[in-house]
Scaffold this motif. Sequence first.
Motif, PDB file in Angstrom:
ATOM      1  N   UNK A 228       0.807  -1.211   0.000  1.00 29.74           N
ATOM      2  CA  UNK A 228       0.000   0.000   0.000  1.00 29.74           C
ATOM      3  C   UNK A 228       0.846   1.269   0.000  1.00 29.74           C
ATOM      4  N   UNK A 229       2.115   1.120  -0.373  1.00 34.37           N
ATOM      5  CA  UNK A 229       2.983   2.288  -0.486  1.00 34.37           C
ATOM      6  C   UNK A 229       3.661   2.697   0.792  1.00 34.37           C
ATOM      7  N   UNK A 230       3.726   1.791   1.770  1.00 35.38           N
ATOM      8  CA  UNK A 230       4.292   2.123   3.062  1.00 35.38           C
ATOM      9  C   UNK A 230       5.785   1.898   3.153  1.00 35.38           C
ATOM     10  N   UNK A 231       6.285   1.955   4.391  1.00 33.65           N
ATOM     11  CA  UNK A 231       7.723   1.894   4.655  1.00 33.65           C
ATOM     12  C   UNK A 231       7.986   0.966   5.830  1.00 33.65           C
ATOM     13  N   UNK A 232       9.096   0.220   5.754  1.00 33.84           N
ATOM     14  CA  UNK A 232       9.522  -0.684   6.816  1.00 33.84           C
ATOM     15  C   UNK A 232      10.979  -0.395   7.146  1.00 33.84           C
ATOM     16  N   UNK A 233      11.260  -0.070   8.416  1.00 37.29           N
ATOM     17  CA  UNK A 233      12.628   0.164   8.855  1.00 37.29           C
ATOM     18  C   UNK A 233      13.113  -0.994   9.722  1.00 37.29           C
ATOM     19  N   UNK A 234      14.300  -1.506   9.437  1.00 33.77           N
ATOM     20  CA  UNK A 234      14.880  -2.606  10.209  1.00 33.77           C
ATOM     21  C   UNK A 234      15.747  -2.044  11.329  1.00 33.77           C
ATOM     22  N   UNK A 235      15.558  -2.573  12.538  1.00 33.07           N
ATOM     23  CA  UNK A 235      16.310  -2.057  13.676  1.00 33.07           C
ATOM     24  C   UNK A 235      17.606  -2.816  13.918  1.00 33.07           C
ATOM     25  N   UNK A 236      18.468  -2.216  14.751  1.00 36.22           N
ATOM     26  CA  UNK A 236      19.728  -2.830  15.173  1.00 36.22           C
ATOM     27  C   UNK A 236      19.523  -3.299  16.614  1.00 36.22           C
ATOM     28  N   UNK A 237      18.734  -4.349  16.793  1.00 38.76           N
ATOM     29  CA  UNK A 237      18.281  -4.756  18.124  1.00 38.76           C
ATOM     30  C   UNK A 237      18.491  -6.240  18.352  1.00 38.76           C
ATOM     31  N   UNK A 238      18.480  -6.674  19.622  1.00 42.49           N
ATOM     32  CA  UNK A 238      18.718  -8.089  19.930  1.00 42.49           C
ATOM     33  C   UNK A 238      17.646  -9.019  19.389  1.00 42.49           C
ATOM     34  N   UNK A 239      16.470  -8.483  19.055  1.00 36.33           N
ATOM     35  CA  UNK A 239      15.368  -9.297  18.553  1.00 36.33           C
ATOM     36  C   UNK A 239      15.656  -9.899  17.182  1.00 36.33           C
ATOM     37  N   UNK A 240      16.786  -9.557  16.589  1.00 38.33           N
ATOM     38  CA  UNK A 240      17.126 -10.075  15.261  1.00 38.33           C
ATOM     39  C   UNK A 240      17.774 -11.457  15.318  1.00 38.33           C
ATOM     40  N   UNK A 241      18.014 -11.977  16.514  1.00 40.63           N
ATOM     41  CA  UNK A 241      18.585 -13.318  16.636  1.00 40.63           C
ATOM     42  C   UNK A 241      17.966 -14.004  17.851  1.00 40.63           C
ATOM     43  N   UNK A 242      17.689 -15.280  17.714  1.00 41.62           N
ATOM     44  CA  UNK A 242      17.001 -16.008  18.784  1.00 41.62           C
ATOM     45  C   UNK A 242      17.801 -16.031  20.072  1.00 41.62           C
ATOM     46  N   UNK A 243      19.114 -15.960  19.983  1.00 40.61           N
ATOM     47  CA  UNK A 243      19.959 -15.958  21.183  1.00 40.61           C
ATOM     48  C   UNK A 243      19.925 -14.629  21.916  1.00 40.61           C
TER      49      UNK A 243
END
Length: 357
Positions: A228-243
Amino acid sequence: MGTAHDYLVVNALGELDNPNAAHSSAAAGKLIQSSDDLTIDARTLADAHASGLTAVNITLGYTMGDMPPYEHTLHEIEVWDGIIRDNPADLLKVRTVADIHRARQERRVGVIYGFQNAVAIGEDLGRIDTFDRLGVRVIQLTYNQANHIGDGSMAPENRGLTPFGRQVVEGLNDSRIMVDLSHSGERTCLEAAEISRQPVSINHTGCRALTDLPRNKTDEELRLVASRGGFVGIYFMPFLHASGHASAEDVVEHIDHAVNVCGEDAVGIGTDGPVTSIDDLDAYRARLAEHVALRAAAGVGAAGERSDTFPFVVDLRGVDQFHELVRLLELRGYRSERIEKILGKNFLDYAERIWAA
């Protein structure tokens, strides 16, 4: 090999702060509840310039705590207006996309006013217009918990938007303020993206297909927002890896997955952290358990927050974080045109669709 200085860099959610200052929240191990806890000093500004940062969506206003949400938010806006007024050679308040271009031309850092909780609206939709007039450009509907607008990512019922929440989305559309669905529950995100007359954003998140945690978004959410023309920003956070010990490579993996799901015109970065890095990680680690416990006690913590993991990516922080990201994306085979989009152009194009009259 390029650097961040070769690009216009927009952090869709970040901080301006020197976390090493004696009274800062990071130094004291407390929750950030007020911009009065931040330190925007000479190092903060010098590091921001050195990083290549062009503009950043900062969090102000009420997010959590026992202060009155509306009054506290008005105070926060005054605080930031004062910070920018006191640093005219370095900072520029952003109301339009033209202001971001101007910040780059004048070697200043554009400051985008944003909320991470819309609870300050209260029951008065007229406050949305007030926030608009005061220069707020981004309003996130919920934090992790539920509010009177919708359920956050940690609300177990996953109930979606409330009837009033639907009116809030309509009001934000009327004022041409970004509807940010970071931290939202899955149904809240999908419903808001469906009913919004304008594209919506998820300014800082990860991909749940890679790491199954509530703060990350499903492919269905990512795809709908992008379609729908939106935007997604990826963070630099611990949630990016299961550990919980996410690395710079994990950031690239989540960016790459988001590009594959959303297309290269919808993905950017929203680090959820400052440019200035914490100098003494050992001392910070000693305070981490207290910080995590405080968030849990306040009911604002998220699954994946633990006392043995930092709330940032250790090898992608400090003044080199954007330069290093460029290097890693180049190694992944990304051409300069795609890197340009991810570093800032996609956010600018999205902002043009929302903020333009």
